[in-house]
Design a protein around this motif. Structure first.
Motif, PDB file in Angstrom:
ATOM      1  N   LEU A  19       4.444  -2.933  -9.517  1.00 39.53           N
ATOM      2  CA  LEU A  19       3.188  -3.114  -8.798  1.00 39.53           C
ATOM      3  C   LEU A  19       2.090  -3.590  -9.744  1.00 39.53           C
ATOM      4  CD1 LEU A  19       3.363   0.157  -6.671  1.00 39.53           C
ATOM      5  CD2 LEU A  19       4.085  -2.146  -6.002  1.00 39.53           C
ATOM      6  N   LEU A  20       2.049  -3.017 -10.928  1.00 36.88           N
ATOM      7  CA  LEU A  20       1.050  -3.440 -11.906  1.00 36.88           C
ATOM      8  C   LEU A  20       1.263  -4.887 -12.319  1.00 36.88           C
ATOM      9  CD1 LEU A  20      -1.342  -2.673 -13.696  1.00 36.88           C
ATOM     10  CD2 LEU A  20       0.293  -1.868 -15.419  1.00 36.88           C
ATOM     11  N   GLU A  41       0.833  -1.207   0.000  1.00 39.96           N
ATOM     12  CA  GLU A  41       0.000   0.000   0.000  1.00 39.96           C
ATOM     13  C   GLU A  41       0.867   1.255   0.000  1.00 39.96           C
ATOM     14  OE1 GLU A  41      -3.581   2.173   2.556  1.00 39.96           O
ATOM     15  OE2 GLU A  41      -2.754   0.254   3.224  1.00 39.96           O
ATOM     16  N   LEU A  59       2.166   1.774  -3.435  1.00 36.37           N
ATOM     17  CA  LEU A  59       1.130   2.338  -4.302  1.00 36.37           C
ATOM     18  C   LEU A  59       1.020   3.845  -4.114  1.00 36.37           C
ATOM     19  CD1 LEU A  59      -1.900  -0.141  -4.088  1.00 36.37           C
ATOM     20  CD2 LEU A  59      -0.542   0.374  -6.104  1.00 36.37           C
ATOM     21  N   TYR A 113      -5.599  -1.643  -4.732  1.00 37.33           N
ATOM     22  CA  TYR A 113      -5.247  -0.839  -5.901  1.00 37.33           C
ATOM     23  C   TYR A 113      -6.435   0.006  -6.362  1.00 37.33           C
ATOM     24  CZ  TYR A 113      -4.331   0.227 -10.806  1.00 37.33           C
ATOM     25  OH  TYR A 113      -4.195   0.871 -12.007  1.00 37.33           O
ATOM     26  N   ARG A 114      -7.604  -0.598  -6.376  1.00 32.46           N
ATOM     27  CA  ARG A 114      -8.800   0.120  -6.825  1.00 32.46           C
ATOM     28  C   ARG A 114      -9.102   1.285  -5.880  1.00 32.46           C
ATOM     29  NH1 ARG A 114     -12.064  -3.820  -6.590  1.00 32.46           N
ATOM     30  NH2 ARG A 114     -11.823  -4.508  -8.740  1.00 32.46           N
ATOM     31  N   ALA A 164      -5.273   3.699  -5.607  1.00 33.06           N
ATOM     32  CA  ALA A 164      -4.632   4.285  -6.789  1.00 33.06           C
ATOM     33  C   ALA A 164      -5.587   4.534  -7.950  1.00 33.06           C
ATOM     34  CB  ALA A 164      -3.484   3.383  -7.245  1.00 33.06           C
ATOM     35  N   LEU A 188      -0.089  -7.174  -9.700  1.00 36.50           N
ATOM     36  CA  LEU A 188      -1.544  -7.250  -9.757  1.00 36.50           C
ATOM     37  C   LEU A 188      -2.000  -8.176 -10.875  1.00 36.50           C
ATOM     38  CD1 LEU A 188      -2.356  -3.475  -9.226  1.00 36.50           C
ATOM     39  CD2 LEU A 188      -2.740  -5.310  -7.577  1.00 36.50           C
ATOM     40  N   LEU A 196      -5.177  -7.283  -2.841  1.00 36.13           N
ATOM     41  CA  LEU A 196      -4.289  -6.323  -3.500  1.00 36.13           C
ATOM     42  C   LEU A 196      -5.032  -5.581  -4.603  1.00 36.13           C
ATOM     43  CD1 LEU A 196      -0.915  -8.286  -3.839  1.00 36.13           C
ATOM     44  CD2 LEU A 196      -1.657  -6.752  -2.000  1.00 36.13           C
TER      45      LEU A 196
END
Length: 212
Positions: free
Chosen positions: A113-114, A65, A68, A131-132, A135, A117, A127
């Motif tokens: 990070l992407l 987190e 992110l 992310y939703r 970010a 995911l 996760l």
């Protein structure tokens, strides 16, 4: 005064630790993925005692987190500040915005990070939720602000509410995924891809009389 120097040095070291831990965590996420990364290994990579990392991050999730927020959210906050004060055209603004996002997502380590995911999100759905909430929502709000600004300037081809802001950044995700699947050789020239991306976005968004 001299007696204060060691204390000041220790304080500077303490203040730097969260960023050092973050850098170490991102490096290990890139090398091993999320599942195989342990906070003990992050501490070792950062050169600190095992227990110290837990003073700043209670879990891998909290470290993720923080990454992110540091890599993605901070970028979008910077874009938001730029949008609010930028005096030029939407074409100029989007050129700067997309370049910043490319720098972070493709050249920088936000792409790590992407990729986590994409590759591990099914195993770690929290996760994706993180992310939703942290970010993606911020990024979409920023893109909507750019569209509203363009609409107010009379530059949009259609009303801002009819445009899905995800379409503005979608090619960046394609590029990041392509790098993971096919390797760096599949990317071609990054600047050329950015130029074509910008041209596609502008042709889709801007009215015929918008400044080009």
């Amino acid at each position: 005064m001299q007696g204060d120097q060691p204390q000041q040095k220790r304080q500077r070291r303490k203040d730097a630790r969260p960023s050092e831990i973050l850098e170490a965590g991102l490096a290990l996420f890139a090398e091993r993925g999320f599942a195989a990364t342990r906070l003990d290994d992050v501490a070792k990579r950062a050169g600190i005692a095992k227990g110290t990392v837990y003073l700043y991050f209670s879990s891998k999730e909290s470290l993720f987190e923080a990454a992110l927020k540091d890599r993605m959210v901070s970028t979008m906050e910077g874009v938001g500040e730029l949008t609010a004060s930028f005096p030029g055209s939407t074409e100029e603004l989007l050129g700067l915005v997309l370049e910043r996002i490319y720098d972070q997502m493709i050249e920088g380590d936000a792409g790590v990070l992407l990729r986590i995911l994409i590759s591990e999100g099914e195993r770690f759905p929290h996760l994706i939720t993180l992310y939703r909430e942290v970010a993606l929502s911020r990024g979409m709000a920023t893109m909507k602000a750019i569209l509203k600004r363009a609409e107010a300037r009379g530059e949009l081809r259609v009303p801002a509410e009819n445009i899905d802001p995800r379409m503005i950044v979608a090619p960046i995700a394609v590029l990041a995924i392509g790098e993971k699947v096919f390797g760096e050789q599949s990317l071609g020239d990054r600047d050329d891809f950015l130029k074509r991306h910008l041209d596609l976005v502008l042709r889709g968004l801007l009215s015929a009389n918008a400044a080009r």
